[in-house]
Scaffold this motif. Structure first.
Motif, PDB file in Angstrom:
ATOM      1  N   LEU A  32       0.735  -1.485  -0.102  1.00 26.85           N
ATOM      2  CA  LEU A  32      -0.421  -0.080   0.245  1.00 26.85           C
ATOM      3  C   LEU A  32       1.289   1.389  -0.248  1.00 26.85           C
ATOM      4  O   LEU A  32       0.095   2.293  -0.356  1.00 26.85           O
ATOM      5  N   ARG A  33       2.446   1.322  -0.068  1.00 26.31           N
ATOM      6  CA  ARG A  33       3.125   2.340   0.709  1.00 26.31           C
ATOM      7  C   ARG A  33       2.771   3.480   1.180  1.00 26.31           C
ATOM      8  O   ARG A  33       2.737   4.856   0.480  1.00 26.31           O
ATOM      9  N   THR A  34       2.525   3.153   1.870  1.00 27.98           N
ATOM     10  CA  THR A  34       2.597   4.360   2.964  1.00 27.98           C
ATOM     11  C   THR A  34       2.470   4.981   3.083  1.00 27.98           C
ATOM     12  O   THR A  34       2.276   6.114   2.888  1.00 27.98           O
ATOM     13  N   ARG A  35       4.421   4.900   3.738  1.00 26.75           N
ATOM     14  CA  ARG A  35       5.207   5.919   3.854  1.00 26.75           C
ATOM     15  C   ARG A  35       5.163   6.806   2.970  1.00 26.75           C
ATOM     16  O   ARG A  35       5.728   8.005   3.102  1.00 26.75           O
ATOM     17  N   GLU A  36       5.190   6.265   1.620  1.00 30.82           N
ATOM     18  CA  GLU A  36       5.590   7.425   0.617  1.00 30.82           C
ATOM     19  C   GLU A  36       5.038   7.943   0.098  1.00 30.82           C
ATOM     20  O   GLU A  36       5.626   9.570  -0.424  1.00 30.82           O
ATOM     21  N   VAL A  37       3.453   7.717   0.470  1.00 34.39           N
ATOM     22  CA  VAL A  37       2.426   8.274   0.193  1.00 34.39           C
ATOM     23  C   VAL A  37       1.819   9.656   1.306  1.00 34.39           C
ATOM     24  O   VAL A  37       2.284  10.689   0.479  1.00 34.39           O
ATOM     25  N   VAL A  38       2.175   9.179   1.779  1.00 32.98           N
ATOM     26  CA  VAL A  38       2.151  10.009   3.246  1.00 32.98           C
ATOM     27  C   VAL A  38       3.218  11.199   3.701  1.00 32.98           C
ATOM     28  O   VAL A  38       3.275  12.187   3.262  1.00 32.98           O
ATOM     29  N   ASP A  39       4.714  10.993   3.217  1.00 28.59           N
ATOM     30  CA  ASP A  39       5.876  11.422   2.836  1.00 28.59           C
ATOM     31  C   ASP A  39       5.477  12.221   1.519  1.00 28.59           C
ATOM     32  O   ASP A  39       5.909  13.455   1.327  1.00 28.59           O
ATOM     33  N   GLU A  40       4.942  11.737   0.033  1.00 31.74           N
ATOM     34  CA  GLU A  40       4.551  12.755  -0.277  1.00 31.74           C
ATOM     35  C   GLU A  40       3.399  13.870  -0.292  1.00 31.74           C
ATOM     36  O   GLU A  40       3.394  15.141  -0.587  1.00 31.74           O
ATOM     37  N   ALA A  41       2.520  14.067   0.273  1.00 30.74           N
ATOM     38  CA  ALA A  41       1.279  14.506   1.092  1.00 30.74           C
ATOM     39  C   ALA A  41       1.902  15.770   1.839  1.00 30.74           C
ATOM     40  O   ALA A  41       1.935  17.200   1.570  1.00 30.74           O
ATOM     41  N   VAL A  42       3.160  15.328   2.958  1.00 27.44           N
ATOM     42  CA  VAL A  42       3.647  16.330   3.819  1.00 27.44           C
ATOM     43  C   VAL A  42       5.078  17.318   3.492  1.00 27.44           C
ATOM     44  O   VAL A  42       4.606  18.430   3.482  1.00 27.44           O
ATOM     45  N   GLY A  43       5.215  16.759   2.129  1.00 24.54           N
ATOM     46  CA  GLY A  43       6.021  17.322   1.345  1.00 24.54           C
ATOM     47  C   GLY A  43       5.361  18.156   0.398  1.00 24.54           C
ATOM     48  O   GLY A  43       5.899  18.886   0.222  1.00 24.54           O
ATOM     49  N   ARG A  44       4.263  18.371  -0.211  1.00 25.66           N
ATOM     50  CA  ARG A  44       3.310  19.500  -0.381  1.00 25.66           C
ATOM     51  C   ARG A  44       3.334  20.537   0.238  1.00 25.66           C
ATOM     52  O   ARG A  44       3.382  22.001   0.144  1.00 25.66           O
ATOM     53  N   PHE A  45       2.761  19.998   1.833  1.00 29.12           N
ATOM     54  CA  PHE A  45       2.681  20.643   2.403  1.00 29.12           C
ATOM     55  C   PHE A  45       3.603  21.660   2.865  1.00 29.12           C
ATOM     56  O   PHE A  45       4.403  23.124   2.639  1.00 29.12           O
ATOM     57  N   LEU A  46       4.321  20.979   3.054  1.00 31.84           N
ATOM     58  CA  LEU A  46       6.804  21.705   3.183  1.00 31.84           C
ATOM     59  C   LEU A  46       7.035  23.107   2.441  1.00 31.84           C
ATOM     60  O   LEU A  46       7.392  24.013   2.130  1.00 31.84           O
ATOM     61  N   THR A  47       6.434  22.157   1.041  1.00 32.83           N
ATOM     62  CA  THR A  47       7.271  23.429  -0.153  1.00 32.83           C
ATOM     63  C   THR A  47       5.978  24.483  -0.045  1.00 32.83           C
ATOM     64  O   THR A  47       6.596  25.970  -0.451  1.00 32.83           O
ATOM     65  N   ALA A  48       4.971  24.240   0.404  1.00 28.20           N
ATOM     66  CA  ALA A  48       4.113  25.767  -0.087  1.00 28.20           C
ATOM     67  C   ALA A  48       4.137  25.685   0.880  1.00 28.20           C
ATOM     68  O   ALA A  48       4.557  27.621   0.755  1.00 28.20           O
ATOM     69  N   GLY A  49       4.825  25.528   2.261  1.00 29.59           N
ATOM     70  CA  GLY A  49       4.685  26.240   3.644  1.00 29.59           C
ATOM     71  C   GLY A  49       6.479  27.352   2.990  1.00 29.59           C
ATOM     72  O   GLY A  49       6.929  28.667   3.328  1.00 29.59           O
ATOM     73  N   ALA A  50       7.377  26.544   2.669  1.00 32.02           N
ATOM     74  CA  ALA A  50       8.388  27.134   2.494  1.00 32.02           C
ATOM     75  C   ALA A  50       8.513  28.271   1.714  1.00 32.02           C
ATOM     76  O   ALA A  50       9.083  29.285   1.734  1.00 32.02           O
ATOM     77  N   ALA A  51       7.857  28.467   0.364  1.00 30.64           N
ATOM     78  CA  ALA A  51       6.573  29.517  -0.707  1.00 30.64           C
ATOM     79  C   ALA A  51       6.360  30.316   0.202  1.00 30.64           C
ATOM     80  O   ALA A  51       6.589  32.000  -0.707  1.00 30.64           O
ATOM     81  N   ASP A  52       5.874  30.154   0.788  1.00 26.35           N
ATOM     82  CA  ASP A  52       4.889  31.054   1.665  1.00 26.35           C
ATOM     83  C   ASP A  52       5.156  31.661   2.624  1.00 26.35           C
ATOM     84  O   ASP A  52       4.415  32.424   3.227  1.00 26.35           O
ATOM     85  N   GLY A  53       6.281  31.300   3.413  1.00 25.40           N
ATOM     86  CA  GLY A  53       7.085  31.621   4.060  1.00 25.40           C
ATOM     87  C   GLY A  53       6.622  30.911   5.703  1.00 25.40           C
ATOM     88  O   GLY A  53       6.741  31.967   7.053  1.00 25.40           O
ATOM     89  N   SER A  54       5.880  30.417   5.881  1.00 29.05           N
ATOM     90  CA  SER A  54       4.790  29.457   6.779  1.00 29.05           C
ATOM     91  C   SER A  54       5.778  28.699   7.238  1.00 29.05           C
ATOM     92  O   SER A  54       5.702  28.096   8.422  1.00 29.05           O
ATOM     93  N   MET A  55       6.515  28.711   6.586  1.00 32.82           N
ATOM     94  CA  MET A  55       7.520  27.264   7.402  1.00 32.82           C
ATOM     95  C   MET A  55       8.383  27.403   6.723  1.00 32.82           C
ATOM     96  O   MET A  55       9.179  28.362   5.717  1.00 32.82           O
ATOM     97  N   ARG A  56      10.057  26.239   8.088  1.00 28.53           N
ATOM     98  CA  ARG A  56      11.408  26.749   6.853  1.00 28.53           C
ATOM     99  C   ARG A  56      11.623  25.963   5.497  1.00 28.53           C
ATOM    100  O   ARG A  56      10.791  24.639   5.511  1.00 28.53           O
ATOM    101  N   ALA A  57      12.338  26.050   4.977  1.00 32.38           N
ATOM    102  CA  ALA A  57      12.703  25.780   4.039  1.00 32.38           C
ATOM    103  C   ALA A  57      13.610  24.784   4.133  1.00 32.38           C
ATOM    104  O   ALA A  57      14.625  24.820   5.506  1.00 32.38           O
ATOM    105  N   GLY A  58      13.904  23.206   3.634  1.00 35.30           N
ATOM    106  CA  GLY A  58      14.914  22.697   3.635  1.00 35.30           C
ATOM    107  C   GLY A  58      14.415  21.762   4.692  1.00 35.30           C
ATOM    108  O   GLY A  58      15.290  20.706   4.850  1.00 35.30           O
ATOM    109  N   VAL A  59      13.088  21.112   5.245  1.00 37.91           N
ATOM    110  CA  VAL A  59      12.889  20.239   5.590  1.00 37.91           C
ATOM    111  C   VAL A  59      12.907  19.402   4.934  1.00 37.91           C
ATOM    112  O   VAL A  59      11.451  19.468   4.235  1.00 37.91           O
ATOM    113  N   GLU A  60      12.499  17.870   5.690  1.00 41.25           N
ATOM    114  CA  GLU A  60      12.599  17.150   4.322  1.00 41.25           C
ATOM    115  C   GLU A  60      11.493  15.884   5.409  1.00 41.25           C
ATOM    116  O   GLU A  60      11.259  16.023   6.560  1.00 41.25           O
TER     117      GLU A  60
END
Length: 186
Positions: free
Chosen positions: A121-149
């Motif tokens: 079911l690839r749970t870890r990969e699917v959740v990583d992708e979802a979290v990554g979308r938030f992190l990328t958007a957060g780095a772009a809008d300044g609400s989250m730090r850039a470079g967080v894995e």
């Protein structure tokens, strides 16, 4: 293509099973194992047990379908919006509910992990992708730090849920999720 009534029955079965597993996780079924019976799930869905078995020939098939459906919904509905950190915190609450629901499937999950069927079911990969979308958007809008894995954040989340796996302390879970958000915030 399946008939419309068959699709409705399948959807009702998945909904009833998810509710039953969540009730089992909170101890509301009266069954100490937390695993509701398939007969109860069929009855709650308003169908016969034969209909349940036509769609899901085993408990494991039903658990995998509920799991897959909820995981897809959780990770598909990622919308960082104009303030990704706020949207991420709301998503973390949904993720916590997703994990809580799985407690009612614990015995079946252990069997699925042992036979390797859960890994597909690839749970870890699917959740990583979802979290990554938030992190990328957060780095772009300044609400989250850039470079967080994303995988580092998911590791924190998994640690939180594993540590609290036998507790139903939503207040504490909320505090820990706030800490995760502060860790990635700008």
């Amino acid at each position: 293509m399946p008939r419309a009534d068959a699709e409705r029955n399948r959807a009702r079965l998945l909904e009833a099973a998810a509710a039953a597993f969540l009730a089992g996780a909170s101890g509301a079924t009266g069954d100490r194992s937390g695993d509701p019976t398939l007969e109860k799930i069929a009855r709650d869905a308003g169908v016969g047990i034969g209909t349940l078995y036509r769609h899901f020939p085993t408990r494991e098939a039903l658990v995998a379908a509920v799991y897959r459906t909820e995981l897809e919904s959780l990770c598909r509905d990622v919308d960082p919006g104009p303030h990704a950190a706020t949207a991420f915190r709301a998503w973390l609450d949904r993720y916590a509910e997703f994990v809580l629901t799985k407690r009612g499937m614990a015995d079946t999950f252990r069997a699925m992990v042992a036979d390797g069927s859960l890994a597909s079911l690839r749970t870890r990969e699917v959740v990583d992708e979802a979290v990554g979308r938030f992190l990328t958007a957060g780095a772009a809008d300044g609400s989250m730090r850039a470079g967080v894995e994303a995988d580092d954040v998911v590791t924190l989340l998994v640690g939180t849920f594993v540590t609290l796996q036998d507790a139903d302390d939503r207040v504490r879970v909320g505090r820990l999720l706030d800490l995760v958000l502060r860790a990635v915030g700008s």
